[in-house]
Scaffold this motif. Sequence first.
Motif, PDB file in Angstrom:
ATOM      1  N   VAL A 137      41.790  41.947  45.837  1.00  0.00           N
ATOM      2  CA  VAL A 137      41.057  42.969  46.583  1.00  0.00           C
ATOM      3  C   VAL A 137      39.963  43.570  45.714  1.00  0.00           C
ATOM      4  O   VAL A 137      38.817  43.747  46.146  1.00  0.00           O
ATOM      5  N   ARG A 138      40.289  43.877  44.457  1.00  0.00           N
ATOM      6  CA  ARG A 138      39.286  44.440  43.552  1.00  0.00           C
ATOM      7  C   ARG A 138      38.118  43.477  43.349  1.00  0.00           C
ATOM      8  O   ARG A 138      36.969  43.909  43.214  1.00  0.00           O
ATOM      9  N   ASP A 139      38.400  42.194  43.323  1.00  0.00           N
ATOM     10  CA  ASP A 139      37.337  41.218  43.088  1.00  0.00           C
ATOM     11  C   ASP A 139      36.356  41.155  44.240  1.00  0.00           C
ATOM     12  O   ASP A 139      35.238  40.650  44.076  1.00  0.00           O
ATOM     13  N   ARG A 140      36.763  41.644  45.401  1.00  0.00           N
ATOM     14  CA  ARG A 140      35.873  41.659  46.557  1.00  0.00           C
ATOM     15  C   ARG A 140      35.037  42.937  46.642  1.00  0.00           C
ATOM     16  O   ARG A 140      34.261  43.099  47.573  1.00  0.00           O
ATOM     17  N   ILE A 141      35.240  43.854  45.710  1.00  0.00           N
ATOM     18  CA  ILE A 141      34.468  45.094  45.659  1.00  0.00           C
ATOM     19  C   ILE A 141      33.212  44.859  44.825  1.00  0.00           C
ATOM     20  O   ILE A 141      33.259  44.237  43.765  1.00  0.00           O
ATOM     21  N   ASP A 142      32.077  45.352  45.279  1.00  0.00           N
ATOM     22  CA  ASP A 142      30.813  45.146  44.572  1.00  0.00           C
ATOM     23  C   ASP A 142      30.586  46.184  43.471  1.00  0.00           C
ATOM     24  O   ASP A 142      30.128  45.851  42.381  1.00  0.00           O
ATOM     25  N   ILE A 143      30.853  47.465  43.776  1.00  0.00           N
ATOM     26  CA  ILE A 143      30.484  48.559  42.879  1.00  0.00           C
ATOM     27  C   ILE A 143      31.730  49.346  42.500  1.00  0.00           C
ATOM     28  O   ILE A 143      32.499  49.764  43.376  1.00  0.00           O
ATOM     29  N   TYR A 144      31.915  49.537  41.201  1.00  0.00           N
ATOM     30  CA  TYR A 144      32.989  50.381  40.692  1.00  0.00           C
ATOM     31  C   TYR A 144      32.356  51.600  40.008  1.00  0.00           C
ATOM     32  O   TYR A 144      31.390  51.468  39.264  1.00  0.00           O
ATOM     33  N   ALA A 199      31.729  31.985  31.988  1.00  0.00           N
ATOM     34  CA  ALA A 199      32.315  30.966  31.114  1.00  0.00           C
ATOM     35  C   ALA A 199      33.535  31.494  30.367  1.00  0.00           C
ATOM     36  O   ALA A 199      34.503  30.757  30.135  1.00  0.00           O
ATOM     37  N   GLU A 200      33.506  32.775  30.010  1.00  0.00           N
ATOM     38  CA  GLU A 200      34.620  33.372  29.261  1.00  0.00           C
ATOM     39  C   GLU A 200      35.747  33.843  30.161  1.00  0.00           C
ATOM     40  O   GLU A 200      36.789  34.286  29.662  1.00  0.00           O
ATOM     41  N   GLY A 201      35.555  33.789  31.481  1.00  0.00           N
ATOM     42  CA  GLY A 201      36.596  34.215  32.405  1.00  0.00           C
ATOM     43  C   GLY A 201      36.614  35.697  32.687  1.00  0.00           C
ATOM     44  O   GLY A 201      37.516  36.191  33.374  1.00  0.00           O
ATOM     45  N   ARG A 202      35.640  36.452  32.169  1.00  0.00           N
ATOM     46  CA  ARG A 202      35.575  37.889  32.433  1.00  0.00           C
ATOM     47  C   ARG A 202      35.026  38.178  33.825  1.00  0.00           C
ATOM     48  O   ARG A 202      35.286  39.246  34.384  1.00  0.00           O
ATOM     49  N   ILE A 203      34.272  37.243  34.359  1.00  0.00           N
ATOM     50  CA  ILE A 203      33.680  37.384  35.687  1.00  0.00           C
ATOM     51  C   ILE A 203      34.055  36.162  36.510  1.00  0.00           C
ATOM     52  O   ILE A 203      33.933  35.023  36.031  1.00  0.00           O
ATOM     53  N   SER A 204      34.533  36.388  37.727  1.00  0.00           N
ATOM     54  CA  SER A 204      34.840  35.273  38.622  1.00  0.00           C
ATOM     55  C   SER A 204      33.556  34.774  39.279  1.00  0.00           C
ATOM     56  O   SER A 204      32.501  35.419  39.217  1.00  0.00           O
ATOM     57  N   ALA A 205      33.641  33.601  39.913  1.00  0.00           N
ATOM     58  CA  ALA A 205      32.477  33.063  40.618  1.00  0.00           C
ATOM     59  C   ALA A 205      32.057  34.010  41.738  1.00  0.00           C
ATOM     60  O   ALA A 205      30.856  34.211  41.981  1.00  0.00           O
ATOM     61  N   ARG A 206      33.048  34.606  42.408  1.00  0.00           N
ATOM     62  CA  ARG A 206      32.735  35.576  43.453  1.00  0.00           C
ATOM     63  C   ARG A 206      32.044  36.800  42.848  1.00  0.00           C
ATOM     64  O   ARG A 206      31.075  37.330  43.392  1.00  0.00           O
ATOM     65  N   GLY A 207      32.548  37.260  41.698  1.00  0.00           N
ATOM     66  CA  GLY A 207      31.944  38.410  41.047  1.00  0.00           C
ATOM     67  C   GLY A 207      30.519  38.139  40.602  1.00  0.00           C
ATOM     68  O   GLY A 207      29.654  39.025  40.681  1.00  0.00           O
ATOM     69  N   ALA A 208      30.247  36.923  40.139  1.00  0.00           N
ATOM     70  CA  ALA A 208      28.881  36.575  39.735  1.00  0.00           C
ATOM     71  C   ALA A 208      27.929  36.646  40.917  1.00  0.00           C
ATOM     72  O   ALA A 208      26.801  37.151  40.801  1.00  0.00           O
ATOM     73  N   ASP A 209      28.375  36.138  42.055  1.00  0.00           N
ATOM     74  CA  ASP A 209      27.526  36.209  43.252  1.00  0.00           C
ATOM     75  C   ASP A 209      27.269  37.659  43.653  1.00  0.00           C
ATOM     76  O   ASP A 209      26.149  38.006  44.063  1.00  0.00           O
ATOM     77  N   ARG A 210      28.273  38.492  43.530  1.00  0.00           N
ATOM     78  CA  ARG A 210      28.101  39.893  43.925  1.00  0.00           C
ATOM     79  C   ARG A 210      27.148  40.624  42.973  1.00  0.00           C
ATOM     80  O   ARG A 210      26.415  41.515  43.400  1.00  0.00           O
ATOM     81  N   ILE A 211      27.144  40.254  41.705  1.00  0.00           N
ATOM     82  CA  ILE A 211      26.185  40.855  40.776  1.00  0.00           C
ATOM     83  C   ILE A 211      24.769  40.453  41.149  1.00  0.00           C
ATOM     84  O   ILE A 211      23.840  41.274  41.105  1.00  0.00           O
ATOM     85  N   LEU A 212      24.575  39.196  41.524  1.00  0.00           N
ATOM     86  CA  LEU A 212      23.246  38.750  41.936  1.00  0.00           C
ATOM     87  C   LEU A 212      22.782  39.486  43.196  1.00  0.00           C
ATOM     88  O   LEU A 212      21.611  39.862  43.311  1.00  0.00           O
ATOM     89  N   ARG A 213      23.695  39.698  44.129  1.00  0.00           N
ATOM     90  CA  ARG A 213      23.326  40.448  45.338  1.00  0.00           C
ATOM     91  C   ARG A 213      22.939  41.880  44.982  1.00  0.00           C
ATOM     92  O   ARG A 213      21.979  42.430  45.546  1.00  0.00           O
ATOM     93  N   LEU A 214      23.696  42.489  44.079  1.00  0.00           N
ATOM     94  CA  LEU A 214      23.354  43.838  43.640  1.00  0.00           C
ATOM     95  C   LEU A 214      21.977  43.874  42.976  1.00  0.00           C
ATOM     96  O   LEU A 214      21.211  44.826  43.155  1.00  0.00           O
ATOM     97  N   SER A 215      21.658  42.834  42.219  1.00  0.00           N
ATOM     98  CA  SER A 215      20.344  42.776  41.569  1.00  0.00           C
ATOM     99  C   SER A 215      19.231  42.796  42.596  1.00  0.00           C
ATOM    100  O   SER A 215      18.216  43.496  42.424  1.00  0.00           O
TER     101      SER A 215
END
Length: 529
Positions: free
Chosen positions: A391-398, A472-488
């Motif tokens: 559920v947390r991984d589906r959140i864009d902004i913390y 690559a280090e596993g700190r960000i999931s593929a879903r999280g990477a996409d959400r960062i790009l959307r936020l950008s």
Amino acid sequence: MSLARTNAVTLEGVQGTVIDVEVYMGPGLPRTQLVGLPDPALKESRDRCRAAVINSGHRWPNRNLTIGLSPASVPKGGAIYDLAIALGVLAADGTVPGEPLEDAVLLGELALDGRLRAVPGVLPATLAASRTGITRVMVPEVNAAEAEAVEGVSVVGLRSLRQAIALLTDGELPDDDPPVPPLAYSPRAIWSGQDRVAGLDLEEVLGQGEARWCVEVAAAGGHHLLLEGPPGAGKTMIAERLPGLLPDLDVDESLEVSAVHSIAGTLPADRPLLTRPPFLDPHHSATLVSIIGGGSRILRPGAMSLAHRGVLFMDEAPEFASHVLEGLRQPLESGQISIGRSERTATFPAEFQLVLAANPCPCGFDWGRGDRCECSPASKRRYRHRISGPVRDRIDIYRTVQPVRRHELRRDLAFVESTSTVATRVRAARERQAARYAETPWRRNSEVPGTALRSKWPVRSSRVSEIEAGLAEGRISARGADRILRLSWTLADLAGRAEPSDDDVHNAILLRDSGPLPIARTRPSEVVA
């Protein structure tokens, strides 16, 4: 004539199917048989219609009546067919002409004295009739306003079966008393809450410049938001002011939202077409069915669907039952909810904007001054894990919302902005997104799939390497990477830039992991500059 045909509508979720109601009077012992997969409530319409016809001053045929509902393979339920059945029987008996009924849809529940009662789902039923080419509907007067919201359809609002018979036979209209909307179809707590947040202003939230900016970014791109902080820090105040930043619904969105509320019976009689994004804030004791939707016989939308195109605010999120929070997973990805039962399945839209608010620990005081917290490390860990990783991984902004000091309240008076000022920036950012995605099915940054985002609108900033390193280090999931790009992209839209800059990508990463923002507690517009 011994055979007559009328039309009604059955609803599966928000999709309607026009039903042929055929009435045949044939030889045999007097009886009334209803065929075509009716549920128990629909089978009882035989007795309701018979009493309504007799109490309206007409004769119920003492013949062998067969009432067929076609397509026969589609399950049908509820009392919405009463008017179509009663007038079909009267047309087969020759009491009323049958021709005007064949090209009209009839909707309404009959009381035993012949009065017409309101029914849910009139708006989506009228939309379904319009799509099949039917341009005339007859509905209870209470529901007439929502049926009239559909363009190109002639609506006849009725108070009783007597009025319907008089209209069809060119008789004198009876002077029936106006109907009183039952409680289920009058404005309920959901809309009193909507009106409550409509009068709130963002400038009332002093000392929380970072949090105000996060709400602005969330509103501009349709992003999900998690606010964490101790009691009294302002989490609820901030969340309740988010709906005021959202632009009005367009015509298509208004019809979608109004159709869902029509089915749920929460569409206000004085607002048949909703133009503002809905705001739902269910209590943490709410059940799974009330949040997701469902029911044993009649499937109704829950809070997730009622918040479609709007905001679903879950205050004290860790206090919700775990299966309720886990129920957020699929709707947050697909934007819809499919509810299956043994006899039928209904799909409701659920493209809502989620806002979660949580305390840092059960007692709420695990921040800064840790001496006030009495929770054990194990209880703190269990409390935080109630909002699971998926559920947390589906959140864009913390964002961590810290308590405000007195000097911060005074200083922020020079920087705080009103809801109308921030809403103007949000509207401009939404317009840039709509122009960018004009030839696509998407309108907001949060809706764009990651593959489309990377192929058609790639972020060329050098800071993207930070996202790739985290991936690559596993700190960000593929879903999280996409959400960062959307936020950008949302940050670039708020700043009026053609594409995200290095600062936009950096700030998006900080928003995603709740890091300290470069400029704290200042004008929101300066942070993205």
